[in-house]
Design an enzyme around this catalytic site. Structure first.
Site, PDB file in Angstrom:
ATOM      1  N   LEU A 494       0.819  -1.221   0.000  1.00 11.66           N
ATOM      2  CA  LEU A 494       0.000   0.000   0.000  1.00 11.66           C
ATOM      3  C   LEU A 494       0.845   1.260   0.000  1.00 11.66           C
ATOM      4  CD1 LEU A 494      -2.675  -1.061   2.645  1.00 11.66           C
ATOM      5  CD2 LEU A 494      -2.869  -1.155   0.160  1.00 11.66           C
ATOM      6  N   ALA A 496       5.047   3.027   1.488  1.00 10.40           N
ATOM      7  CA  ALA A 496       6.324   2.833   2.178  1.00 10.40           C
ATOM      8  C   ALA A 496       6.804   4.176   2.688  1.00 10.40           C
ATOM      9  CB  ALA A 496       7.364   2.208   1.247  1.00 10.40           C
ATOM     10  N   GLY A 498       9.700   6.033   6.008  1.00 10.44           N
ATOM     11  CA  GLY A 498      10.892   5.939   6.835  1.00 10.44           C
ATOM     12  C   GLY A 498      10.865   4.813   7.837  1.00 10.44           C
ATOM     13  N   PHE A 499       9.669   4.326   8.234  1.00  9.65           N
ATOM     14  CA  PHE A 499       9.585   3.270   9.225  1.00  9.65           C
ATOM     15  C   PHE A 499       9.410   1.891   8.595  1.00  9.65           C
ATOM     16  CE2 PHE A 499       7.977   6.914  11.770  1.00  9.65           C
ATOM     17  CZ  PHE A 499       9.015   6.926  12.685  1.00  9.65           C
ATOM     18  N   GLY A 500       9.230   1.811   7.281  1.00  8.57           N
ATOM     19  CA  GLY A 500       9.036   0.530   6.623  1.00  8.57           C
ATOM     20  C   GLY A 500       7.838   0.556   5.688  1.00  8.57           C
ATOM     21  N   ASP A 614       4.818  15.131  12.606  1.00 11.33           N
ATOM     22  CA  ASP A 614       4.775  14.983  11.155  1.00 11.33           C
ATOM     23  C   ASP A 614       3.340  15.072  10.645  1.00 11.33           C
ATOM     24  OD1 ASP A 614       5.923  14.756   8.675  1.00 11.33           O
ATOM     25  OD2 ASP A 614       6.025  12.577   8.699  1.00 11.33           O
TER      26      ASP A 614
END
Length: 840
Positions: A494, A496, A498-500, A614
Site C-alpha cells: 500500500l 512505504a 521511513g519506518f518501513g 509529522d
C-alpha cells in the site's frame, strides 16, 4: 515594652493578618506569624504569593509546620524552617526576622539585627525583603534562597540551593554543579561550549516562558542552558527551578490556583546516577520507569525498614567475620564514582584481578570492573558506597562480605515462594478460580464451535482472534506466520516510508487491515510491548486504531485498521482528470475539523501529551465515509533504540513544507510545532495546492505568503481551490479556516493557539481576531533531495512511495532530524506516508 503593650499591639494587628488574603504586604516591626493559626498569612499586593505556615507533608506526630512563601494554590517556593505548633515567625524590633520553636529556640534568623531595618514586604515576584527607613533592601529571600529559584530571581555565584545532603551551585566559569555532602560532584554541566568569552560575574535566571539561561556583563545575550518541555505554552503558569530531596534539579510548572506541579526538565535524566540516592551500600534499580532501592544481598539488611533510601548495613561486619571473607558478585552493576574520588580509585586490570585485589586489600570494601574493553577497575574504600544495577550496564561489581555469600533470590523464585505460601493457606480459593475459568473456557469454546463449525479455517483460528473479535480493545499479538499468510506473503503493497512498508492484509475473521512492517527496531521485547500498549490505549474517533502487533525474533510489525479511501493528499492534489477524487467543501471542512479534534486529543486529552511531529496530508487517512483519522502518532518513541533513561539523542521525522520554524532555529519542539504543521495542512485543504509551491500565479512567492497578501486584499476566491468554483461553498467557514491557518503558522510558538482553541475557532464558538502576517521562513537548502540544516541536524530525504509524482518545484520530501535531548523534549512520533489504503 510591657506585656500589656504587647497584647494591645497584637489585638491591633490581628484584624489585618487574620485572613488568608491580607490587605497589605507591609510587615511592620513587631509583626508575628503563628504556626497555630492556619488562617493567618501575609499576601503580595496581587495575591500571587503569600507568607504563612503550612503543615509538613506527610503529616508528622506531633504535627510540625513550615514557615514558607507559597505561590497561588499553595506551592512552596521558599521556607525559613520547620517548627512545632508553638512556632512563631517574628520581625523583632532589633530588625531581625526570626523563626523560633515553641520552646523559644531559634530555628532560623535573617542576621539583620541592628542594620537599620524598619519594615518588610512581600512583592508580586515572591521576594520577601527587609527595608531600612530609606527603603533600601537590607535582606531578601532572593539573596538567601533555600531549594527553589523563581522567575525574575537571579541565582549568582556564591549562592547555594540545598536539600538534605544535596546542593546546587553556579561556578565562576558558568558551570552548573550538583554536589553530595559538599564533596562528591555528580553532575557538572559546562556552558563554555556555547560561551566564547571569560565570565566575570555570571548569574542563572529562569524566564517565565521556561527558558533557563546564564547572564553576564560580557555576554550580549543570555546563554541558554535548558528549556522546560512546555516552553512558551499556556498563561498564568509559574515555572520554577527546584533542587529536590532526591538530589535531582528540575524545572516545574504550576498553573495558577491549581496547587499542583509537573516536572518539565531534569538535570540528571537517570535518577539512579545521583550519588547516594539509595544511601550507603544501597543499590538503585528500576521497577518499570520508577527507581527503587534495595540491598546488595541477604548478607545485608536495611538501616531503616520504613525508608529504603537510608541504605543498608552488613548483618555481620567485616571485622567480626567468624570465618573467611568472600566477594559477592553483582552482574550488570556498578558503584558510582565521581570527582574527586574518580582519580584516586581508578586502576587498570582484568575482571578477575579487580575481584581478587579487592578481596586481599584491607582498604577495599567493593569494586567495579567495567566491561567495555578499557580494563578499568574502580576500588571503593571504606565509607559511603552508592550502587546502581541495570541490565544495560556493561560492568560487574563485587562486594566484600563474610562467608557464606547469600545472593538475593531471583524475582521468579520469590514469586514461586509467595505463590506456594498462598496456596497452602487459601487452596479453596484457588480451586474455585480454576473451576470458574474452566467453565468460561468451555462456554467460549462451545460458542466458537457453534458459530464456526462449518468453516474450513476454524481449526486455524487462535485465541488471539477471539480477542480481536470480542475483547476489550487490548492489542492482539499475531505470529509472523499469521501475518505472512494474511498478506499473501507481503505482496500487496500500500505504501512505504521511513519506518518501513505497509501491506494490505485480510485476517482469518475477514477483517481487512493494514500491516506495517517496521524496520530498524532495536528495542527489547519488553520495551517494544510497553510502547505498543501505549499506542493502542490511545483511542479517539479521529485517530487510526492499532489492532495488534507482532514481536517475534527480529520481526516487528503493527496491524492497523484499514482506511478504504486512503490518504488526504490523493484527493487534495489529484490531477484534474481524476474528477472522482474531488472533495467538495463540506467534506473538506469536516476533514479539517476532524483532524483538529484528533490532534487535540493527542495534545490535551491523553494521559501524556503526544507530539506527532509529522502532521501532513499523507498522515491524514479517510474512512469509507470520508471521516478524517490521524495516523502514525507515537512511532518515534517506538522506533527509538534505547531506553529513555539512557538516550542522548531523540530522533524524529518531519516533512518539508510542514516543519515549524523552531526546527530550523534549534529551539525546543512542543505541541505548538504540530499546530504549525496543521495550519499548513488547513491552508492546503482550502486551496488544493501544496503550501510550498511557487508559480507565476503566486509571483514566485511561497504560497502561504502569497495567500496572506490575497487575504488582506479580501480576495478569498483566489485562495480557494479552483476546482470548487462551480460548487456550493460556505464562505463563512472558508473565512474561519483561512484565518485559523494564518494563526497556526505564526513564527513564534507563543502566538499560535492550542489545538483545543483551534477546534473552537473552526466551530465558530470562539471569535477570531485578524491574524498578523506570517513571516516567510527559509527552510534551508530545499531545492534538491536533501536538506542541510546545522551540525545538530542530519537530514535524509525520501519520496513518499505511493504519492502522485509531483513536479520538481513541489516535490514532497521527508527529512529525518536528530536533536540534542536536552534542548528538545519530544513525546510521540511521526513517519512518512504509511498505511496507504486501497481505493474504491
Amino acid at each position: 515594652m510591657t506585656m500589656q503593650s504587647h497584647l494591645l499591639l497584637s489585638l491591633f494587628l490581628l484584624p489585618f493578618f487574620s485572613f488568608t488574603t491580607s490587605l497589605s504586604s507591609i510587615i511592620p516591626l513587631g509583626f508575628s506569624l503563628h504556626a497555630s493559626n492556619q488562617n493567618q498569612s501575609l499576601s503580595s499586593p496581587d495575591s500571587t504569593f503569600s507568607l504563612s505556615f503550612l503543615p509538613v507533608v506527610p503529616a508528622t506526630s506531633p504535627p510540625t509546620f513550615l514557615a514558607t512563601i507559597t505561590y497561588s494554590g499553595g506551592v512552596a517556593v521558599w521556607s525559613a524552617g520547620e517548627v512545632d505548633s508553638g512556632g512563631v515567625l517574628r520581625l523583632l524590633p532589633t530588625g531581625s526576622l526570626r523563626l523560633v520553636n515553641g520552646s523559644g529556640s531559634t530555628i532560623w534568623d535573617s542576621r539583620t539585627e541592628n542594620l537599620g531595618v524598619s519594615s518588610g514586604s512581600l512583592d508580586d515576584s515572591g521576594n520577601l525583603v527587609l527595608l531600612n527607613n530609606k527603603s533600601v533592601v537590607v535582606w531578601s529571600s532572593f539573596e538567601d534562597p533555600t531549594d527553589t529559584v523563581v522567575p525574575t530571581q537571579n541565582f549568582s555565584v556564591g549562592q547555594t540551593l540545598r536539600s538534605g545532603l544535596y546542593s546546587f551551585s553556579l561556578q565562576t566559569n558558568g558551570n552548573l554543579t550538583l554536589t553530595w555532602n559538599k564533596t562528591i560532584v555528580y553532575w557538572n554541566q559546562a556552558s563554555n561550549s556555547s560561551i566564547d568569552t571569560n565570565l566575570t560575574s555570571p548569574s542563572l535566571s529562569l524566564q517565565p516562558n521556561g527558558v533557563m539561561s546564564i547572564f553576564d556583563s560580557n555576554l550580549t545575550s543570555g546563554a541558554i542552558v535548558a528549556y522546560s518541555s512546555d516552553y512558551g505554552e499556556g498563561s498564568d503558569i509559574l515555572r520554577f527551578l527546584r533542587l529536590d530531596n532526591d538530589g535531582n534539579l528540575r524545572i516545574y510548572s504550576s498553573p495558577r490556583d491549581s496547587g499542583t506541579i509537573s516536572a518539565r526538565w531534569a538535570a540528571v535524566s537517570d535518577q539512579c546516577q545521583v550519588f547516594g540516592y539509595c544511601g550507603t551500600m544501597g543499590i538503585c534499580s528500576y521497577n518499570d520507569s520508577n527507581p527503587i532501592c534495595g540491598c546488595p544481598s541477604l548478607n545485608f539488611e536495611p538501616i531503616d525498614v520504613n525508608e529504603a533510601r537510608k541504605g543498608c548495613k552488613r548483618k555481620v561486619e567485616l571485622d567480626n567475620c567468624p570465618g573467611n571473607q568472600a566477594m559477592l558478585t553483582l552482574e550488570h552493576a556498578k558503584f558510582l564514582t565521581y570527582p574527586p574520588e574518580l582519580k584516586d580509585q581508578t586502576f587498570f586490570m582484568g575482571i578477575s584481578g579487580c575481584r581478587s585485589n579487592c578481596l586481599l586489600s584491607g582498604s577495599c570494601t567493593a569494586s567495579t570492573s567495567v566491561s567495555d574493553g578499557t580494563g578499568v577497575c574502580i576500588m571503593k574504600t571504606p565509607g559511603f558506597v552508592s550502587g546502581y544495577k541495570n541490565p544495560v550496564l556493561p560492568s560487574t561489581s563485587f562486594v566484600k562480605v563474610c562467608e557464606p555469600v547469600s545472593p538475593n533470590p531471583s524475582p521468579l523464585s520469590q514469586a514461586a515462594g509467595n505463590s506456594k505460601g498462598w496456596k497452602l493457606q487459601a487452596w479453596i480459593v484457588v480451586v474455585v478460580v480454576i473451576v470458574t475459568l474452566l467453565i468460561l473456557v468451555a462456554l467460549e469454546g462451545g460458542f466458537w464451535w457453534w458459530c464456526c463449525r462449518n468453516s474450513p479455517k476454524f481449526g486455524g483460528l487462535s485465541a488471539q482472534y477471539a480477542l480481536l473479535e470480542y475483547a476489550s480493545g487490548a492489542p492482539v499479538q499475531f505470529s509472523h506466520k499469521e501475518l505472512q499468510r494474511s498478506t499473501k506473503g507481503f505482496k500487496e503493497k500500500l505504501g512505504a516510508g521511513g519506518f518501513g512498508a505497509v501491506y494490505r492484509g485480510i485476517l482469518a475473521n475477514r477483517t481487512i487491515v493494514a500491516v506495517k512492517q517496521l524496520e530498524g527496531i532495536e528495542q527489547g521485547e519488553k520495551q517494544f510491548r510497553m510502547e505498543v500498549a501505549t499506542i493502542s490505549s490511545t483511542h479517539h474517533l479521529n485517530l487510526v486504531r492499532l489492532i495488534g502487533f507482532c514481536s517475534e525474533g527480529r520481526h516487528r510489525l503493527l496491524v492497523y485498521e484499514f482506511m478504504k479511501n486512503g490518504s488526504l493528499d490523493n484527493f487534495l492534489f489529484a490531477a484534474e482528470e481524476q474528477s472522482g477524487k474531488l472533495l467538495n467543501w463540506e467534506y473538506r471542512f469536516n476533514i479539517a475539523l476532524g483532524t483538529a479534534r484528533g490532534i487535540t486529543y493527542l495534545h490535551e486529552e491523553c494521559r501524556d501529551c503526544i507530539v506527532h511531529c509529522d502532521i501532513k496530508p499523507e498522515n491524514i487517512l479517510l474512512d469509507e465515509n470520508y471521516n478524517a483519522k490521524v495516523s502514525d502518532f507515537g512511532l518515534a518513541k517506538l522506533i527509538n533504540p534505547k531506553d529513555h533513561r539512557y538516550r542522548t539523542l531523540t530522533s524524529v521525522r518531519g516533512t518539508r513544507g510542514y516543519l515549524a520554524p523552531e526546527w530550523l532555529a534549534n529551539l525546543p519542539i512542543t505541541s505548538k510545532s504540530d499546530v504549525y504543521s496543521y495550519g499548513m495542512v488547513l491552508l492546503e485543504i482550502v486551496s488544493g495546492r501544496r503550501n510550498f509551491e511557487v508559480s507565476d500565479e503566486t509571483n514566485r512567492k511561497k504560497f502561504s505568503v502569497w495567500a496572506y497578501e490575497e487575504f488582506e486584499k479580501g480576495n478569498l476566491q483566489a485562495i480557494i481551490d479552483k476546482r470548487l468554483v462551480d460548487q456550493e461553498i460556505n464562505m463563512e467557514q472558508v473565512m474561519r479556516a483561512i484565518q485559523v491557518s494564518f494563526w497556526c503558522i505564526q513564527e513564534q510558538p507563543s502566538q499560535r493557539p492550542m489545538m483545543g482553541k483551534v477546534v473552537q475557532m473552526l466551530e465558530g464558538i470562539t471569535e477570531i481576531e485578524k491574524p498578523p502576517a506570517p513571516k516567510a521562513v527559509t527552510e534551508g537548502s530545499m531545492s534538491g533531495t536533501s536538506i542541510h540544516l546545522s551540525s545538530n541536524i542530519s537530514a535524509l530525504s525520501t519520496f513518499a512511495a505511493s504519492a502522485p509524482a509531483p513536479s520538481s518545484s513541489s516535490s514532497l520530501q521527508t527529512v529525518e532530524l536528530s536533536s540534542s535531548a536536552s534542548g528538545r523534549n519530544i513525546e510521540g512520533g511521526a513517519s512518512s506516508s504509511l498505511l496507504r489504503s486501497e481505493q474504491k
